[in-house]
Design a protein around this motif. Structure first.
Motif, PDB file in Angstrom:
ATOM      1  N   ALA A 197       0.862  -0.956  -0.002  1.00 14.64           N
ATOM      2  CA  ALA A 197       0.112   0.098   0.014  1.00 14.64           C
ATOM      3  C   ALA A 197       0.966   1.096   0.108  1.00 14.64           C
ATOM      4  O   ALA A 197       2.030   1.253   0.508  1.00 14.64           O
ATOM      5  CB  ALA A 197      -0.845   0.068   1.245  1.00 14.64           C
TER       6      ALA A 197
ATOM      7  N   HIS B 143       1.769   3.686   1.943  1.00 19.82           N
ATOM      8  CA  HIS B 143       2.052   4.385   3.170  1.00 19.82           C
ATOM      9  C   HIS B 143       3.288   3.926   3.510  1.00 19.82           C
ATOM     10  O   HIS B 143       4.186   3.019   2.829  1.00 19.82           O
ATOM     11  CB  HIS B 143       0.986   4.010   3.840  1.00 19.82           C
ATOM     12  CG  HIS B 143       0.479   2.776   4.167  1.00 19.82           C
ATOM     13  ND1 HIS B 143       1.230   1.854   4.651  1.00 19.82           N
ATOM     14  CD2 HIS B 143      -0.591   2.235   4.020  1.00 19.82           C
ATOM     15  CE1 HIS B 143       0.533   0.547   4.674  1.00 19.82           C
ATOM     16  NE2 HIS B 143      -0.595   0.762   4.366  1.00 19.82           N
TER      17      HIS B 143
ATOM     18  N   GLN C 149     -10.542   3.383   9.185  1.00 20.04           N
ATOM     19  CA  GLN C 149      -9.505   2.217   8.883  1.00 20.04           C
ATOM     20  C   GLN C 149      -8.442   2.164  10.051  1.00 20.04           C
ATOM     21  O   GLN C 149      -7.928   3.436  10.433  1.00 20.04           O
ATOM     22  CB  GLN C 149      -8.742   2.629   7.683  1.00 20.04           C
ATOM     23  CG  GLN C 149      -9.843   2.410   6.376  1.00 20.04           C
ATOM     24  CD  GLN C 149      -8.947   2.486   5.104  1.00 20.04           C
ATOM     25  OE1 GLN C 149      -7.740   2.151   5.219  1.00 20.04           O
ATOM     26  NE2 GLN C 149      -9.596   2.424   3.910  1.00 20.04           N
TER      27      GLN C 149
ATOM     28  N   ASP D 266      -5.144  -0.124   9.806  1.00 18.56           N
ATOM     29  CA  ASP D 266      -4.760  -1.000   8.807  1.00 18.56           C
ATOM     30  C   ASP D 266      -3.117  -1.448   9.216  1.00 18.56           C
ATOM     31  O   ASP D 266      -2.292  -0.561   9.508  1.00 18.56           O
ATOM     32  CB  ASP D 266      -4.821  -0.517   7.291  1.00 18.56           C
ATOM     33  CG  ASP D 266      -4.309  -1.230   6.328  1.00 18.56           C
ATOM     34  OD1 ASP D 266      -5.273  -1.575   5.662  1.00 18.56           O
ATOM     35  OD2 ASP D 266      -3.224  -1.390   6.177  1.00 18.56           O
TER      36      ASP D 266
ATOM     37  N   GLU E 224      -2.462  -7.762   4.387  1.00 14.46           N
ATOM     38  CA  GLU E 224      -2.837  -6.689   5.069  1.00 14.46           C
ATOM     39  C   GLU E 224      -4.244  -7.010   5.527  1.00 14.46           C
ATOM     40  O   GLU E 224      -5.020  -7.663   5.033  1.00 14.46           O
ATOM     41  CB  GLU E 224      -3.124  -5.851   3.827  1.00 14.46           C
ATOM     42  CG  GLU E 224      -3.642  -4.238   4.208  1.00 14.46           C
ATOM     43  CD  GLU E 224      -3.819  -3.247   3.184  1.00 14.46           C
ATOM     44  OE1 GLU E 224      -4.271  -2.080   3.449  1.00 14.46           O
ATOM     45  OE2 GLU E 224      -3.601  -3.813   1.854  1.00 14.46           O
TER      46      GLU E 224
ATOM     47  N   ASN F 210      -7.468  -5.055   7.914  1.00 15.67           N
ATOM     48  CA  ASN F 210      -8.067  -3.908   7.896  1.00 15.67           C
ATOM     49  C   ASN F 210      -9.314  -3.899   8.714  1.00 15.67           C
ATOM     50  O   ASN F 210     -10.171  -4.747   8.840  1.00 15.67           O
ATOM     51  CB  ASN F 210      -8.228  -3.145   6.517  1.00 15.67           C
ATOM     52  CG  ASN F 210      -8.881  -1.749   6.898  1.00 15.67           C
ATOM     53  OD1 ASN F 210      -9.961  -1.296   6.841  1.00 15.67           O
ATOM     54  ND2 ASN F 210      -7.897  -0.717   6.300  1.00 15.67           N
TER      55      ASN F 210
ATOM     56  N   ASP G 145      -6.896   2.383   0.003  1.00 15.78           N
ATOM     57  CA  ASP G 145      -5.905   3.057   1.159  1.00 15.78           C
ATOM     58  C   ASP G 145      -6.203   4.533   1.077  1.00 15.78           C
ATOM     59  O   ASP G 145      -5.827   5.096   0.019  1.00 15.78           O
ATOM     60  CB  ASP G 145      -4.511   2.749   0.639  1.00 15.78           C
ATOM     61  CG  ASP G 145      -3.507   3.495   1.536  1.00 15.78           C
ATOM     62  OD1 ASP G 145      -3.741   4.119   2.532  1.00 15.78           O
ATOM     63  OD2 ASP G 145      -2.110   3.175   1.509  1.00 15.78           O
TER      64      ASP G 145
END
Length: 421
Positions: free
Chosen positions: A24, A26, A86, A88, A109, A111, A171
């Motif tokens: 993702a 981030h 979220q 996550d 992942e 969430n 995301d």
């Protein structure tokens, strides 16, 4: 909160032990210190990273609809109520971006939050919780770069995959606004179990393909019909001296439920999704993006077409202005729907009765304006972001879909806050 033990066990298994795909957008923290001179396998597992984010927001509506729902919104559906959207966590072993031989990786992942209500997979997580805050395995797939077919090779991903169509991602840190466009909610898929591949023909041309069980379905009785679906498309990179990227992606296959159409018709009624996105980095600070989408469903005899334009301008340090304008035509009124309970959306995917509100055939116009203030937490890892936005939605053909069917237009404002690590 009702918990089905069998489904919860599946969820835990997939969230903790499955292997997965691209990371993702981030921050990520390496779990292990680099080890020069280590063996190949040791170097591989030392490349595993951990990342996560927390996101919460609110969409305020001065009209205060009696049912509490902002029509045409999924993420900001509850009017005037703050939500934890979220929490996550991702465990990622990315592929080597410069690989010319074999390279293997995974993404896991999980969430939790209000957004997860709309990203379930039938038969895996859709019945684990029935409250506003739910949990999903957002990604769980193995990845490989394989030196096959061309000199540049192919990247393959298999498992639980986030759908690749459209510019607005699950995301929140990878999309410009808290809320989604109509196109991003109603004319692109969300989640798959299957396989996707990117074949690198030349540095400029990628061929995209894939096969899966359907949008947000799995296998057996957890598939709303008995047929698969798939993708085909092309990606053009580094056009206009590296400033322009164009992606055309089409999807085709039955998506309607046997409970609505009957098994024979549901298995044969094709849905065609077509999405074209062009992104131009005019300067280092200014990006323009355009999206054209057309969807047709033979089973429902429904179709929709839309155009979405975006502008992103990093006008000061840590500050970005974002604009989104959209025209979306729902030709039969069967696509744009708001779901009125926490389980209603996935019941709709399955084809079972679900409380919802819809509108007659409508041409929707929407404009969203926002500012993103994003600041790194440290020099290398993490960020904090605030994204206020204002949004104007309107029926362009005189229908009254908004605020319990009372108004031709809707004004909302709000936004979200994020912490990434």
């Amino acid at each position: 909160m009702a918990l089905n033990r069998k489904k919860a066990a599946w969820l835990l298994l997939l969230s903790m032990t499955a292997l997965c795909h691209a990371p993702a957008a981030h921050a990520a923290v390496s779990l292990f210190a680099p080890a020069p001179g280590a063996s190949g396998f040791e170097q591989w597992w030392r490349g595993i990273t951990f990342a996560g984010h927390i996101d919460g927001g609110i969409t305020a509506n001065p009209a205060r609809p009696a049912n509490g729902i902002n029509f045409g919104n999924f993420i900001g559906d509850h009017a005037n109520q703050a939500q934890l959207n979220q929490v996550d966590f991702s465990l990622i072993r990315p592929l080597d971006p410069d690989a010319r031989g074999y390279s293997f990786g995974f993404t896991l992942e999980a969430n939790y939050g209000s957004d997860s209500r709309y990203y379930h997979l039938l038969g895996i997580s859709d019945r684990a919780f029935n409250a506003r805050y739910q949990i999903i395995p957002a990604q769980a797939h193995v990845d490989a770069h394989l030196p096959w077919f061309t000199k540049l090779g192919v990247e393959m991903h298999a498992g639980i995959l986030q759908a690749p169509m459209g510019p607005e991602a699950f995301d929140p840190g990878a999309r410009p606004f808290y809320t989604f466009s109509y196109t991003g909610e109603y004319s692109v898929p969300f989640e798959h179990v299957g396989m996707m591949a990117t074949i690198h023909i030349t540095p400029m041309i990628d061929v995209l393909t894939g096969i899966d069980t359907g949008n947000q379905t799995t296998f057996g009785r957890s598939d709303n019909n008995a047929e698969p679906a798939g993708y085909a498309g092309i990606n053009l990179n580094n056009l206009a001296h590296g400033k322009l990227t164009i992606t055309e992606l089409s999807r085709f296959g039955p998506e309607d439920s046997r409970y609505i159409l009957g098994s024979q018709q549901a298995n044969g009624a094709m849905r065609f999704w077509n999405d074209l996105v062009a992104a131009c980095h005019v300067t280092d600070k200014l990006t323009l993006t355009g999206e054209f989408n057309y969807l047709h469903d033979n089973g429902l005899r429904a179709d929709a077409e839309s155009v979405v334009t975006y502008l992103s301008w990093n006008f000061a340090r840590n500050l970005t202005f974002n604009y989104r304008g959209e025209i979306y035509r729902d030709n039969t009124g069967q696509l744009v729907t708001s779901f009125l309970s926490d389980e209603a959306y996935m019941r709709g995917v399955a084809g079972t009765p679900a409380p919802a509100e819809s509108a007659p055939p409508t041409t929707y116009g929407a404009m969203t304006l926002g500012i993103t203030w994003r600041k790194p937490l440290t020099e290398k890892v993490g960020y904090f972001a605030i994204r206020p936005e204002i949004r104007f939605d309107r029926s362009l053909n005189g229908t009254t879909p908004f605020n319990d069917g009372r108004n031709t237009g809707m004004f909302t404002f709000g936004g979200d806050m994020m912490i990434g690590f």
